[in-house]
Design a protein around this motif. Structure first.
Motif, mmCIF file in Angstrom:
data_model
loop_
_atom_site.group_PDB
_atom_site.id
_atom_site.type_symbol
_atom_site.label_atom_id
_atom_site.label_comp_id
_atom_site.label_asym_id
_atom_site.label_seq_id
_atom_site.Cartn_x
_atom_site.Cartn_y
_atom_site.Cartn_z
ATOM 1 N N VAL A 311 0.830 -1.207 0.000
ATOM 2 C CA VAL A 311 0.000 0.000 0.000
ATOM 3 C C VAL A 311 0.868 1.262 0.000
ATOM 4 N N VAL A 387 8.066 3.694 7.916
ATOM 5 C CA VAL A 387 6.734 3.081 7.862
ATOM 6 C C VAL A 387 6.822 1.567 7.838
ATOM 7 N N PRO A 390 6.802 -0.747 14.050
ATOM 8 C CA PRO A 390 7.356 0.182 15.035
ATOM 9 C C PRO A 390 8.858 0.315 14.777
ATOM 10 N N THR A 413 5.560 7.175 10.554
ATOM 11 C CA THR A 413 4.174 7.281 10.094
ATOM 12 C C THR A 413 3.429 5.978 10.316
ATOM 13 N N TRP A 415 0.137 3.816 9.744
ATOM 14 C CA TRP A 415 -1.094 3.658 8.962
ATOM 15 C C TRP A 415 -1.163 2.223 8.472
ATOM 16 N N GLN A 416 -2.176 1.903 7.696
ATOM 17 C CA GLN A 416 -2.407 0.521 7.252
ATOM 18 C C GLN A 416 -2.984 0.514 5.835
ATOM 19 N N ARG A 516 1.152 -5.914 16.499
ATOM 20 C CA ARG A 516 -0.176 -6.490 16.320
ATOM 21 C C ARG A 516 -0.648 -7.115 17.634
HETATM 22 C C1 6R9 Z 1 1.481 1.128 5.738
HETATM 23 C C2 6R9 Z 1 1.512 -0.307 6.154
HETATM 24 C C3 6R9 Z 1 -0.168 -2.191 8.648
HETATM 25 C C4 6R9 Z 1 0.440 -2.567 9.990
HETATM 26 C C5 6R9 Z 1 -0.106 -1.763 11.121
HETATM 27 C C6 6R9 Z 1 1.030 -1.862 12.131
HETATM 28 C C7 6R9 Z 1 2.264 -1.803 11.253
HETATM 29 C C8 6R9 Z 1 2.770 0.307 9.983
HETATM 30 C C9 6R9 Z 1 3.775 1.486 11.509
HETATM 31 C C10 6R9 Z 1 3.372 0.263 12.084
HETATM 32 C C11 6R9 Z 1 4.232 0.909 14.120
HETATM 33 C C12 6R9 Z 1 4.470 2.425 12.345
HETATM 34 N N1 6R9 Z 1 2.766 -0.439 11.101
HETATM 35 N N2 6R9 Z 1 3.393 1.478 10.211
HETATM 36 N N3 6R9 Z 1 3.610 -0.012 13.381
HETATM 37 N N4 6R9 Z 1 4.667 2.087 13.647
HETATM 38 N N5 6R9 Z 1 4.921 3.603 11.882
HETATM 39 O O1 6R9 Z 1 2.468 -0.777 6.723
HETATM 40 O O2 6R9 Z 1 0.379 -1.031 5.848
HETATM 41 O O3 6R9 Z 1 1.138 -3.368 5.260
HETATM 42 O O4 6R9 Z 1 -1.289 -2.849 5.836
HETATM 43 O O5 6R9 Z 1 0.498 -2.868 7.590
HETATM 44 O O6 6R9 Z 1 1.835 -2.297 9.991
HETATM 45 O O7 6R9 Z 1 0.993 -3.085 12.789
HETATM 46 O O8 6R9 Z 1 -1.320 -2.290 11.602
HETATM 47 P P1 6R9 Z 1 0.161 -2.590 6.069
#
Ligand code: 6R9
Length: 648
Positions: A311, A387, A390, A413, A415-416, A516
């Motif tokens: 994404v 991204v 964590p 950042t 997001w998901q 998660r």
């Molecule tokens: C954009 C993306 C989503 C999951 C999200 C979380 C982890 C993404 C993060 C992060 C901590 C951040 N996540 N960014 N955890 N800090 N800055 O990664 O989308 O592949 O759908 O994953 O990734 O666990 O719920 P996606």
């Protein structure tokens, strides 16, 4: 989950103020938070005006049938026109849209005027192949400009794309093609990875023996390798697209026209097709890219290292940056081909000013050594983004020191796929950043942390991350399965979106993501976050990377098992293992000491760099390893198993 314990253990006191110069000329200042708080919908209506609408929306949000949202529903626009044509019309046709860098060292420069011609030709080609508004097109391509061009061509004619990672197996592709009911597949003979051509088309040929409905396959020639050919079905891009007219009138589509479906694997069940639509998605990707990266389109050179199949590639390579008229770098290959300085060589070559990458990459660079980036001129960089996971404080500090010369702000950042765009992040000209925390919801976003009973936790406590108000780029549903959309995201806490992540609020109310919820461990009645134990381990000078899982244990319920990759210089002996256990005990408290530490050479990761803890749990609990089809490298599990003694 008891909030007293969701491991509110880690102490991190360092703070970094924004550079004065950046703060003085920042695109977004602190008043954005105030305006958005006063009137959230007016704030988003204002952001929607960044776009060119064929019909301006009069309605911002329709939430009359929650959780099914409509944003800007009576507006009409063309997403591709917004990402390409309007910049040419505004006199920026000569601005570079894409600096493409192929893995073998070939490069291409594509201006906005050229991109407009390419997207128009591709749109004409799709029409010639019988694709019309409302159809679905599967895209299975390497990281080459044609990936972006294909996505925009689909958007232009109102067909939804479904991009599938180039590394996925024929079965994974087949199930995604079938679920989306795609009519056309766009692929390539292959792409370059790790110095070699890596074939793509055979997976499509195999997938199409398993699913019906695909009438045509459009094939980009990238590597020149031999391909099997199905007459009447397969057509070369250079024969069809390159001979089309570069004129194409972009029709306006409804704001809620489906833009794409993107599959997320989740931990169980079949992949979910996350559906995103047009007007709200483009509004929030454009706004966040402008705000969080402080993009100045005339002078910045932006580079997001993500793959287009993730994404992040959709929102922060294709849509957000191009909607903002950015100049960006797209790189085809891996970071260590032909040498471990490849990323820094690219930063130096194009004078990249904004770099967006993932913690997994940063930890890999740490492992390779400080001397590698030190050989390149990285002085053009002014903002660094993270991204995907964590980012542990050690990696954050390393990123700032060794890539950002000790002064560039870092935007972590959160997001998901489901949120479509960034939700929680510092603003580079405003936020006093804290290593390891994503900190505050962006202006216009409502996020908080709740306990088991959906009550907001006080500052200093942990629980579940939730989003409490709809946002423009939110997923609209799970493709073909509204009930699954409701069950997965909107049923755990009434009226709130459940993100599936554990989080805590510190004493200042800043948000720390803890991984998660499925990965949280329960040890002797205490909830302990995998993220915090991993962070503590990486804080030890001998450790490059780690992955922590909870394994069933007769005495403690679950026991902490840590898989650890050492830095080059460390010796893997019993003393080190004892030292690591004590180090975690000292950092987080005795309860968080891993029961077992396993030294390995690799960790199982998805193509977007996320550790697949589920597979490590299988090993820790002595089970046969489960489904590995979404691993970036499916041989890794064999390697890990071969390295480990059968008993401990
Ligand atoms: C954009 C993306 C989503 C999951 C999200 C979380 C982890 C993404 C993060 C992060 C901590 C951040 N996540 N960014 N955890 N800090 N800055 O990664 O989308 O592949 O759908 O994953 O990734 O666990 O719920 P996606």
């Amino acid at each position: 989950m008891s909030n007293e314990s969701l491991a509110n253990l880690l102490k991190e006191e360092r703070r970094f103020a924004p550079p004065a110069e950046l703060a003085a000329s920042a695109n977004v200042t602190a008043d954005a938070y105030t305006r958005a708080l006063e009137d959230r919908l007016a704030f988003w209506a204002e952001q929607a005006r960044r776009l060119d609408w064929a019909v301006e929306p009069t309605e911002t949000l329709d939430w009359s049938n929650p959780p099914f949202a409509k944003w800007f529903a009576d507006g009409r626009l063309n997403v591709a026109h917004n990402c390409v044509d309007r910049h040419v019309e505004a006199g920026h046709g000569d601005r570079v849209a894409i600096h493409f860098e192929g893995e073998p060292g070939d490069s291409r420069t594509i201006t906005y005027a050229q991109l407009k011609d390419e997207v128009s030709k591709a749109a004409n080609a799709l029409t010639a192949l019988g694709v019309t508004t409302g159809d679905r097109v599967a895209v299975y391509l390497p990281m080459i400009p044609e990936a972006v061009i294909s996505m925009l061509a689909c958007a232009r004619i109102g067909a939804a794309h479904s991009v599938v990672f180039g590394g996925f197996s024929a079965d994974a592709v087949a199930s995604r093609i079938a679920d989306a009911d795609a009519k056309l597949v766009i692929t390539a003979d292959g792409g370059y990875r790790r110095g070699k051509p890596s074939a793509l088309k055979p997976a499509i040929d195999e997938a199409l023996t398993k699913v019906d409905g695909v009438q045509r396959v459009l094939v980009v020639r990238r590597t020149g390798q031999q391909v099997a050919w199905t007459e009447g079905r397969d057509v070369w891009w250079h024969e069809l697209v390159d001979t089309q007219s570069p004129e194409h009138t972009a029709q306006a589509h409804d704001a809620e026209q489906p833009l794409f479906i993107l599959y997320t694997s989740g931990t169980t069940g079949k992949p979910k097709g996350i559906l995103h639509t047009s007007g709200g998605y483009l509004t929030q990707t454009a706004y966040t890219h402008h705000a969080v990266f402080d993009l100045k389109p005339e002078s910045d050179v932006y580079w997001c290292t993500a793959d287009i199949g993730w994404v992040t590639g959709h929102s922060y390579i294709t849509y957000g940056p191009l909607a903002n008229g950015a100049t960006q770098v797209i790189y085809e290959g891996t970071p260590d081909t032909p040498h471990q300085g490849r990323f820094w060589e690219i930063v130096q070559k194009y004078k990249v000013t904004i770099l967006y990458t993932a913690p997994t990459a940063i930890r890999t660079f740490m492992k390779w050594g400080d001397d590698i980036p030190a050989r390149f001129d990285l002085s053009s960089l002014r903002i660094l983004g993270s991204v995907g996971e964590p980012i542990n404080p050690e990696a954050w500090i390393w990123y700032r020191e060794h890539i950002g010369a000790g002064k560039t702000p870092i935007v972590d950042t959160w997001w998901q796929t489901e949120t479509g765009a960034m939700m929680i992040s510092p603003l580079p000209g405003v936020t006093h950043t804290k290593p390891g925390s994503a900190q505050r919801p962006l202006p216009g976003i409502a996020a908080t942390v709740v306990d088991d009973n959906a009550a907001e936790v006080p500052d200093g406590s942990g629980g579940y991350l939730v989003l409490t108000e709809p946002w423009p780029s939110m997923l609209r549903t799970v493709w073909g399965d509204d009930q699954r959309y409701i069950d997965t995201y909107w049923s755990r806490f009434e009226g709130k979106y459940f993100a599936g992540d554990g989080a805590k609020k510190d004493q200042d109310g800043d948000i720390w993501l803890l991984g998660r919820v499925d990965d949280v461990m329960l040890v002797s009645g205490h909830n302990i976050s995998t993220t915090e134990v991993e962070s503590a381990l990486v804080g030890h000078p001998a450790v490059a990377e780690s992955a922590v899982v909870g394994a069933t244990d007769a005495t403690t319920g679950q026991a902490i098992v840590a898989f650890v990759i050492l830095r080059g210089t460390a010796t893997p002996d019993d003393d080190l293992v004892t030292d690591l256990r004590n180090h975690v005990g000292k950092t987080l408290g005795p309860i968080a000491k891993p029961k077992q530490i396993k030294i390995v050479a690799e960790l199982p990761k998805t193509r977007s760099g996320k550790i697949m803890r589920r597979l490590l749990r299988d090993i820790a609990e002595g089970r046969e390893v489960g489904d590995t089809t979404t691993l970036a490298d499916s041989t890794v599990m064999n390697l890990i198993q071969a390295q480990l003694p059968t008993t401990d």
